[in-house]
Write a protein that holds these residues in place. Structure first.
Motif, PDB file in Angstrom:
ATOM      1  N   ALA A 360     -27.730 -28.216  -3.551  1.00  0.00           N
ATOM      2  CA  ALA A 360     -26.414 -28.833  -3.758  1.00  0.00           C
ATOM      3  C   ALA A 360     -25.402 -27.782  -4.192  1.00  0.00           C
ATOM      4  O   ALA A 360     -25.754 -26.668  -4.596  1.00  0.00           O
ATOM      5  CB  ALA A 360     -26.514 -29.938  -4.806  1.00  0.00           C
ATOM      6  N   SER A 404     -17.166 -28.538   0.613  1.00  0.00           N
ATOM      7  CA  SER A 404     -17.831 -29.441   1.549  1.00  0.00           C
ATOM      8  C   SER A 404     -17.420 -29.158   2.991  1.00  0.00           C
ATOM      9  O   SER A 404     -18.244 -29.248   3.912  1.00  0.00           O
ATOM     10  CB  SER A 404     -17.508 -30.891   1.185  1.00  0.00           C
ATOM     11  OG  SER A 404     -18.264 -31.779   1.981  1.00  0.00           O
ATOM     12  N   LYS A 411     -24.930 -31.317   0.017  1.00  0.00           N
ATOM     13  CA  LYS A 411     -24.289 -32.282  -0.873  1.00  0.00           C
ATOM     14  C   LYS A 411     -23.463 -31.531  -1.912  1.00  0.00           C
ATOM     15  O   LYS A 411     -23.910 -30.554  -2.499  1.00  0.00           O
ATOM     16  CB  LYS A 411     -25.342 -33.133  -1.575  1.00  0.00           C
ATOM     17  CG  LYS A 411     -24.800 -34.109  -2.613  1.00  0.00           C
ATOM     18  CD  LYS A 411     -23.965 -35.237  -1.972  1.00  0.00           C
ATOM     19  CE  LYS A 411     -24.844 -36.231  -1.254  1.00  0.00           C
ATOM     20  NZ  LYS A 411     -24.072 -37.421  -0.797  1.00  0.00           N
ATOM     21  N   ASP A 437     -19.007 -34.823   2.292  1.00  0.00           N
ATOM     22  CA  ASP A 437     -20.180 -35.324   1.571  1.00  0.00           C
ATOM     23  C   ASP A 437     -20.087 -34.919   0.098  1.00  0.00           C
ATOM     24  O   ASP A 437     -20.814 -34.050  -0.385  1.00  0.00           O
ATOM     25  CB  ASP A 437     -21.455 -34.761   2.215  1.00  0.00           C
ATOM     26  CG  ASP A 437     -22.697 -35.542   1.799  1.00  0.00           C
ATOM     27  OD1 ASP A 437     -22.557 -36.566   1.106  1.00  0.00           O
ATOM     28  OD2 ASP A 437     -23.806 -35.114   2.167  1.00  0.00           O
ATOM     29  N   VAL A 508     -25.908 -39.897  -4.176  1.00  0.00           N
ATOM     30  CA  VAL A 508     -26.339 -38.647  -3.548  1.00  0.00           C
ATOM     31  C   VAL A 508     -27.339 -38.896  -2.421  1.00  0.00           C
ATOM     32  O   VAL A 508     -27.611 -37.992  -1.625  1.00  0.00           O
ATOM     33  CB  VAL A 508     -26.938 -37.664  -4.584  1.00  0.00           C
ATOM     34  CG1 VAL A 508     -25.888 -37.256  -5.594  1.00  0.00           C
ATOM     35  CG2 VAL A 508     -28.179 -38.234  -5.267  1.00  0.00           C
TER      36      VAL A 508
END
Length: 526
Positions: A360, A404, A411, A437, A508
């Motif tokens: 992430a 993003s 994510k 996202d 998530v």
């Protein structure tokens, strides 16, 4: 072909692929040129500070520049807070700023201003095009300037007539200079300093905080006993399970002084010696101990990763690092998952650590809550952590948007204080439009909580109700669920640890933007 067409062809040929735009009348030829080309993605931002912050986030994750498209001096001024953050992050960024036609400027129209003076404040390089044929060349030079050293802000000012008048050809891309390698003599000196130290430290910044640099730093730490420290607010830190753990210098000067106390040698690599974020009565601004020897091995613009590799070789530091963040114990239930009391930063951190997806990207503008969330996520899955580099609040949501766009397969989790979120709340609309996202977690304590702390720290006297009203975000309470939904982002509200755990896990797990209004109860540190 006109000047705008050739400029866009030059930028695309130079590898620039994304434009975060907030244009006006002076930029219509540039808008048309972008619209007629498949090689440039256009992303509309409803405020210029969103465009500049998003370009920063994009650059942090790709190490290549995006464009901003801005309208005259006033538009650039609106972008300037996040231009400042991008400058402090040392990222490549290219601004295209429209200006009045050259022959119109003599009339002092209402939007006339000294655009170059505005641009010079955060920019490393500024160029006003001299003619329609010169505009493409200015673009080529901007790409080169933005990618020199660690990266910097390059601003091209485009008089409107240079964009619409006929022009000959696009410009050829210019070579991007390689980063300077640190000389062998400097490496040898740093190795000697570390060998002679009783209590050494490496203080890291810039690309020293990427995995290759961290791995070498970890091997050096094992060989020399050096502590690994980093800037309080770094542009991009790769951390989490399996990665070399670094101590982040505390924000408050007193805590930073304690963290550095006792060190007799500090080698700075990609970072400068730390200073207090603000001045305080009777407290020092310089944080390094007076009796500590310091050595700047590599500036942020030099090849800091190679410097760490060379230093490790000079010290024969070949054993793997022993300061790697361990994985959490398996099958241990997260305490916050079943708690129904007040939602605290501790509970938030427990859930984030347990649920953060692998690989992430975390953007941190959580302010007072962030002080707790950072150490609590040391054992989260491997991730990138992007911070508020320049201290100008309002970066978090745009930074998440840009990150993003840069990495659509990853994510993004935006840890966001409620007060600073209002500075650039328009980013939510662009997140929804682009279907990025991003999971936004609003740390909603209905206060500029950090300023309540600072009020006492600067010795400003006993606060009155009027004083405290200037730091309070209630009356009325901001309804983040309604704001997010109004901008097209699905939203929920969490008031207990169990609610947050459930909502974050769901957010998530699915693609696309989401917002959680985390109503936080927090005891402020004294």
């Amino acid at each position: 072909m006109n000047g705008a067409d050739n400029l866009l062809d030059t930028l695309i040929a130079g590898g620039v692929e994304v434009c975060f735009a907030n244009p006006g009348t002076s930029e219509m030829q540039l808008v048309s040129a972008i619209g007629n080309r498949d090689g440039m993605r256009a992303i509309l931002c409803l405020f210029e500070g969103v465009a500049s912050g998003a370009a920063d986030g994009y650059a942090r994750m790709t190490d290549t520049p995006a464009l901003t498209l801005l309208h005259l001096g006033s538009g650039f001024a609106n972008s300037m807070a996040n231009q400042h953050n991008a400058m402090r992050a040392h990222v490549p960024l290219i601004n295209l700023v429209g200006d009045h036609a050259t022959w119109h400027q003599q009339y002092d129209a209402p939007l006339t201003s000294d655009v170059a003076a505005h641009a010079a404040i955060p920019s490393d390089w500024v160029r006003v095009s001299e003619s329609p044929d010169d505009l493409a060349q200015a673009g080529a030079e901007a790409i080169q300037a933005a990618q020199t050293g660690a990266g910097g802000i390059a601003t091209v000012i485009v008089p409107a007539n240079h964009a619409w008048e006929d022009a000959k050809v696009a410009a050829e891309p210019l070579p991007v200079p390689r980063r300077t390698r640190v000389p062998e003599a400097s490496i040898a000196r740093a190795a000697a300093v570390l060998k002679s130290a009783r209590t050494p430290a490496l203080f890291l910044g810039g690309r020293a905080l990427r995995e290759p640099g961290l791995d070498a730093a970890g091997r050096i730490a094992r060989a020399t006993g050096a502590r690994l420290l980093c800037e309080t607010f770094s542009a991009r830190l790769q951390r989490g399970v399996g990665r070399v753990a670094v101590e982040r210098l505390p924000y408050f000067a007193e805590e930073a002084l304690q963290a550095l106390a006792g060190l007799d040698r500090i080698v700075f690599i990609g970072a400068r010696p730390p200073v207090s974020f603000f001045a305080y009565p009777g407290k020092p601004s310089w944080l390094t101990p007076e009796d500590c020897e310091t050595l700047e091995l590599a500036t942020v613009d030099e090849d800091v990763e190679q410097a760490l590799l060379d230093l490790a070789d000079a010290l024969s530091a070949h054993e793997p690092a022993n300061v790697v963040a361990p994985a959490p114990e398996p099958e241990v239930e997260t305490p916050a998952a079943t708690q129904h009391g007040p939602l605290t930063p501790l509970a938030l951190g427990q859930s984030l650590s347990a649920l953060l997806p692998e690989n992430a990207i975390v953007t941190d503008e959580a302010a007072t809550c962030g002080m707790a969330l950072y150490p609590l996520t040391t054992q989260a899955a491997a991730h990138d952590w992007l911070s508020l580099t320049g201290g100008a609040i309002g970066i978090g949501l745009p930074l998440a948007l840009g990150a993003s766009v840069a990495c659509p397969e990853r994510k993004v989790v935006a840890l966001q204080a409620d007060g600073s979120a209002m500075y650039t709340v328009q980013a939510l609309w662009t997140m929804a439009r682009e279907q990025t996202d991003v999971t936004v977690v609003i740390m909603n304590n209905r206060s500029y909580a950090i300023l309540n702390i600072e009020l006492a720290r600067v010795g400003a006297g006993t606060p009155t109700p009027k004083t405290l009203s200037m730091l309070d975000l209630s009356r009325p309470d901001i309804d983040w669920v309604e704001i997010a939904r109004g901008m097209g982002v699905p939203a929920t509200r969490a008031t207990t640890p169990a609610e947050f755990h459930e909502q974050f896990e769901a957010a998530v797990a699915r693609p696309g933007p989401a917002l959680i209004d985390a109503v936080v109860t927090q005891e402020l540190p004294g």
